[in-house]
Motif scaffolding. Structure first.
Motif, PDB file in Angstrom:
ATOM      1  N   ILE A   1      -8.555  -5.208  -1.050  1.00 12.54           N
ATOM      2  CA  ILE A   1      -8.356  -4.306  -2.200  1.00 12.54           C
ATOM      3  C   ILE A   1      -7.659  -5.063  -3.269  1.00 12.54           C
ATOM      4  CG2 ILE A   1      -6.593  -2.409  -2.971  1.00 12.54           C
ATOM      5  CD1 ILE A   1      -7.281  -1.130  -0.276  1.00 12.54           C
TER       6      ILE A   1
ATOM      7  N   PHE B   1      -5.712   4.700  -4.827  1.00 10.13           N
ATOM      8  CA  PHE B   1      -6.705   3.619  -4.731  1.00 10.13           C
ATOM      9  C   PHE B   1      -8.244   3.845  -4.784  1.00 10.13           C
ATOM     10  CE2 PHE B   1      -2.998   2.180  -2.182  1.00 10.13           C
ATOM     11  CZ  PHE B   1      -2.814   1.005  -2.811  1.00 10.13           C
TER      12      PHE B   1
ATOM     13  N   TYR C   1     -10.024   3.496   1.872  1.00 14.20           N
ATOM     14  CA  TYR C   1      -9.067   3.631   1.118  1.00 14.20           C
ATOM     15  C   TYR C   1      -9.467   3.570  -0.395  1.00 14.20           C
ATOM     16  CZ  TYR C   1      -4.456   2.702   2.776  1.00 14.20           C
ATOM     17  OH  TYR C   1      -3.144   2.870   3.423  1.00 14.20           O
ATOM     18  N   THR C   2     -10.584   3.022  -0.855  1.00 11.89           N
ATOM     19  CA  THR C   2     -11.276   3.080  -2.267  1.00 11.89           C
ATOM     20  C   THR C   2     -11.944   4.431  -2.282  1.00 11.89           C
ATOM     21  OG1 THR C   2     -12.926   1.582  -1.526  1.00 11.89           O
ATOM     22  CG2 THR C   2     -11.136   0.701  -2.769  1.00 11.89           C
TER      23      THR C   2
ATOM     24  N   LEU D   1       0.589  -1.188   0.048  1.00 11.61           N
ATOM     25  CA  LEU D   1      -0.124   0.009   0.099  1.00 11.61           C
ATOM     26  C   LEU D   1       0.895   1.277  -0.101  1.00 11.61           C
ATOM     27  CD1 LEU D   1      -2.952  -0.877   2.489  1.00 11.61           C
ATOM     28  CD2 LEU D   1      -3.052  -0.909   0.119  1.00 11.61           C
TER      29      LEU D   1
ATOM     30  N   SER E   1     -11.114  -1.108   3.753  1.00  7.01           N
ATOM     31  CA  SER E   1     -10.862  -1.006   2.013  1.00  7.01           C
ATOM     32  C   SER E   1     -11.915   0.062   1.630  1.00  7.01           C
ATOM     33  CB  SER E   1     -11.126  -2.203   1.759  1.00  7.01           C
ATOM     34  OG  SER E   1     -12.438  -2.878   1.631  1.00  7.01           O
TER      35      SER E   1
ATOM     36  N   ASN F   1     -11.124  -5.809  -4.583  1.00  3.00           N
ATOM     37  CA  ASN F   1     -11.201  -4.582  -4.593  1.00  3.00           C
ATOM     38  C   ASN F   1     -12.383  -4.050  -4.210  1.00  3.00           C
ATOM     39  OD1 ASN F   1     -10.101  -1.934  -4.904  1.00  3.00           O
ATOM     40  ND2 ASN F   1     -10.399  -1.564  -6.914  1.00  3.00           N
TER      41      ASN F   1
END
Lengths: 283, 316
Positions: free
Chosen positions: B250, B276, B269-270, A215, B266, B254
């Motif tokens: 992810i 991302f 993040y997305t 990441l 996640s 995803n």
């Protein structure tokens, strides 16, 4: 009674071996499939062994422009070695200070560091990190990430080393101090050499986590594809349009990326185990 | 504490040294880097997140608008995708943890019998753990792909009638996520449990056997209470790990199909993290509000768990 024992042992072994096969299967599959052509991977997934084994995938990975393994490998090696070194330095000094030092805010600082284990901010704080970096005129790059890593707090490793320093009798420090050794001198001349086994454990854990990191290196190399690590490069290939056409490259790349970790594990597995087990029992 | 103070006092009295060059000085110097890091990379970002959670903020400070609690209002009352992600996280944790811990316990009990090759089994079970989560995702998405080896094996063995698309609907995707996740992390729990089991003295089992206690009885009355403290830690680590699962989701799905397998982390993040996020210019203020609440919820679950499991320990 004896017969019963034999049967129960056989059942036990069957169970353990079945789990073993299940565990190894995906890894074996990956390595074997990396010697298949892409067409064979897509059309004939059922057989483990490649029909016409070829090293072409590796050759291609070594020479391709979009997925240039030598560059990626170089970046991975630099990133991993630098992080290993900084982790060793920071966590051994901190572990020693928290085990042996006498100063005002020791407990408070240690509690603060520990509390970080339970704070999961979900990534948004990366923007604050960027702000800090731009304040010190650092652009996003693999180098900047290594600086961030230097300043991050390897709390588990600090715990491991602190615990180990505490097992060394304080009489040794005191004798050295009488002989004129300073607090810092005791650390470098007396304590550090005695910490070799646990330092090996910390080194191997740091190696593993940096090598496998995805990441953060991805975020920091977005604008600089030339600085991608192997893992980031692999994932970039996976999310690109040519993903389905590149399974052969990706599986070869995955095998290359797994190799150092597996070799390290084969030779140093006792250090891995020590770190893991100590982590659980001490909590 | 008293001795520490006395020691410090006497050092001062005898040497009459200034702070610079003293032991405390060297202590601070040796941990200066992590302390600076703590302030700059942890404390400051927390305040930063707190501040912007009251703003409409697209990353440019001059255009940021102070909107008081609107961010919180929106996501508590309107944004159900976030709460669905929490639902997914809990489903993931509540299925994965019991499966994995029970499985690891069975293996640890088997390996604890000092049998031949125990060390080899333990090491091999741990192998998937040391492989990059990103690569685990890559391998699994190849194996579970429509024409992949998993479908192939299942159809051949008659477990499935035809190939299924593991990525196309929520429950198939979840099944795959949990299978893969157990595969990649059960080994570490086997190790933890073996370390715990090694602390139980052999004599206890022997005397219990003489008293005629059954195997089940021995496990629940001797093993479990004795390894309770370590077991508690193992569960806590597993809980925190499951609640904050991120990278794995992810790289494998995803969040797909259509965000239905997103966990909280996640999801964040997305939505918000560069590289991302699906949007190039997310509303960061909103993200800050969400992160803040998420952090608090995770910390509360950990604290609640600690209190609860301490009560359980007292019961035993």
């Amino acid at each position: 009674m004896r017969k019963k024992q034999v049967i129960s042992n056989a059942v036990l072994y069957l169970f353990l071996i079945a789990v073993l096969i299940g565990t190894m299967f995906p890894l074996l599959y990956t390595v074997l499939a990396s010697f298949k052509s892409n067409a064979e991977i897509l059309t004939n997934p059922g057989s483990m062994l490649p029909k016409n084994p070829t090293v072409n995938n590796y050759v291609q990975a070594w020479t391709s422009d979009s997925f240039h393994v030598p560059t990626l490998l170089r970046n991975s090696v630099i990133y991993t070695l630098v992080n290993m070194f900084t982790t060793l330095l920071i966590s051994s000094m901190a572990g020693y200070v928290f085990a042996r030092g006498h100063f005002k805010f020791k407990k408070l600082i240690f509690y603060c560091f520990t509390a970080l284990m339970f704070i999961k901010t979900g990534g948004i704080t990366i923007y604050a990190t960027f702000k800090v970096l731009s304040a010190v005129h650092l652009d996003r790059s693999l180098f900047a990430l290594m600086v961030v890593h230097l300043f991050s707090i390897p709390i588990v490793n600090i715990y491991l080393i602190k615990g180990n320093v505490e097992t060394i009798p304080t009489a040794i420090d005191e004798a050295a101090k009488i002989d004129g050794c300073s607090f810092v001198g005791v650390f470098f001349k007396i304590i550090l050499p005695m910490l070799k086994p646990i330092l090996a454990t910390v080194a191997i854990l740091a190696f593993n986590s940096s090598w496998n990191d995805y990441l953060m290196p991805n975020i920091f190399t977005l604008t600089a594809p030339g600085q991608r690590t192997l893992i980031v490069g692999l994932m970039a290939l996976k999310s690109s349009g040519e993903s389905a056409a590149s399974w052969n490259l990706m599986l070869a790349g995955a095998s290359i990326a797994m190799l150092p970790v597996l070799v390290a594990f084969a030779f140093c597995n006792k250090y891995f185990v020590k770190g893991i087990a100590a982590g659980a029992v001490k909590g | 504490m008293v001795t520490e103070k006395n020691l410090a006092a006497s050092t001062v009295a005898i040497k009459k040294k200034k702070f610079i060059g003293s032991e405390a000085f060297w202590c601070y110097l040796m941990i200066a880097i992590p302390v600076i890091g703590f302030v700059v990379l942890h404390v400051y970002p927390i305040f930063w997140t707190f501040k912007w959670s009251f703003f409409s903020y697209y990353g440019v400070e001059s255009t940021a608008k102070f909107i008081v609690l609107d961010n919180f209002k929106t996501f508590f009352t309107q944004d159900f995708t976030y709460w669905k992600a929490w639902g997914n996280t809990l489903i993931f944790a509540l299925i994965k943890m019991p499966v994995e811990i029970t499985f690891a316990m069975l293996l640890a009990l088997a390996l604890n019998k000092k049998m031949k090759g125990a060390g080899m089994f333990r090491a091999m079970y741990f192998l998937p753990n040391i492989i990059s989560v990103a690569i685990v995702g890559l391998i699994l998405s190849n194996m579970f792909s429509y024409n992949g080896i998993i479908n192939n094996l299942f159809v051949k063995s008659g477990l499935l009638n035809e190939n299924i698309d593991w990525f196309a609907d929520k429950w198939h995707a979840f099944a795959m996520i949990i299978i893969g996740s157990v595969w990649s992390t059960f080994g570490v729990n086997v190790m933890y449990l073996l370390a715990a089991l090694a602390t139980v003295p052999e004599e206890l089992y022997e005397s219990a056997e003489i008293d005629g206690a059954s195997k089940m009885r021995r496990f629940f009355s001797i093993t479990l209470p004795l390894i309770a403290p370590v077991f508690q830690t193992i569960l806590l680590l597993s809980l925190i790990g499951s609640l904050s699962v991120n990278e794995y989701i992810i790289v494998l799905t995803n969040g797909g199909p259509h965000g239905q397998t997103n966990t909280v982390m996640s999801y964040l993040y997305t939505k918000f993290v560069p590289g991302f996020a699906d949007s190039a210019n997310p509303q960061l203020g909103y993200g800050c509000a969400m992160s803040l609440v998420t952090t608090i919820i995770v910390a509360c679950i950990a604290i609640f768990y600690n209190k609860f499991s301490n009560k359980m320990k007292n019961l035993y």
